[in-house]
Design a protein around this motif. Structure first.
Motif: not given
Length: 257
Positions: A123-130, A165-177, A244-250
């Motif tokens: 599921d994570a791969k399909k969503a581009g998360l893995a 919704k959970s923060t973990e889910e929302l921050r994984d949305y595509p950057a434009e969203e 995305e880079q800021k979220l990674t650092i966070d």
């Protein structure tokens, strides 16, 4: 606030009792360096987070640690979501089967059939998360767990979460969203132009450059030499970081939690 509500001999509450106290509280908290970066010098964010948390049953300081603003919308960190569900008067049982490639959550509410949800690495791969830079790379099992639990919680305890919704889910949305933004009034056109000009003079931090330096920067956060906010602030004086880079650092700042 001129008064404190005493609750026992050694505790007190700073919960605002009216709008004036809420605004004063927000200003004081926003000036503190003991709150997440979303709230530093942003009393508007503080006020919205505290109100959102109050509607969920969280106290002000719990709200500031558990509520995050993403794309102008409040969201809730997985640990706080978990606390709300487990403390619900109708919560009955929780079982989690956590594996390297999937997590299955079975959530039971008194008087209702159990809800079973599974989130897999497929599921994570399909969503581009893995393998995505950040927690999906450093703590994939935890992210699978958070996704599976959030889906079960939203299905069975919608009354407790009220659509948040959970923060973990929302921050994984595509950057434009998922562009993070302040919820306080926008700056004037002149301020925007000034900020844009300043950014234009800085080089962009490419994905390759970020990946090259990420291990050293991550060590600075994990060792306590820099907070994520301080590191982002320092790096932003040298290059333009993507959201995305800021979220990674966070996310590095939460690895020690």
């Amino acid at each position: 606030m001129n008064e404190l509500t005493i609750q026992g001999e050694s505790t007190f509450s700073l919960s605002p009792r009216n709008l004036a106290e809420a605004m004063e509280f927000a200003k004081i908290i926003a000036q503190s360096d003991m709150v997440p970066k979303d709230y530093v010098n942003k009393p508007g964010n503080v006020l919205v987070a505290v109100q959102t948390g109050a509607e969920l049953g969280l106290k002000p300081m719990q709200s500031l640690q558990g509520i995050s603003v993403i794309n102008g919308r409040p969201s809730i960190w997985g640990d706080a979501m978990r606390a709300l569900v487990i403390s619900h008067p109708e919560f009955e049982d929780l079982h989690e089967d956590k594996q390297d490639t999937y997590c299955t959550v079975t959530l039971k509410r008194r008087g209702r059939s159990p809800v079973v949800t599974t989130f897999t690495m497929e599921d994570a791969k399909k969503a581009g998360l893995a393998g995505k830079s950040g927690p999906w790379q450093t703590a994939p099992k935890r992210m699978l767990q958070m996704r599976a639990f959030a889906f079960a919680a939203r299905d069975l305890f919608a009354d407790a979460l009220k659509g948040i919704k959970s923060t973990e889910e929302l921050r994984d949305y595509p950057a434009e969203e998922r562009v993070e933004r302040d919820i306080t009034p926008a700056p004037t056109a002149t301020a925007k132009e000034t900020a844009a000009l300043a950014r234009a003079e800085l080089p962009v931090c490419t994905p390759e450059k970020f990946e090259e330096n990420a291990p050293a920067w991550r060590d600075m956060v994990l060792s306590g030499k820099k907070t994520p906010a301080a590191l982002i602030s320092m790096l932003s004086t040298k290059a333009v970081l993507s959201e995305e880079q800021k979220l990674t650092i966070d996310s590095w700042g939460r690895e020690n939690d």
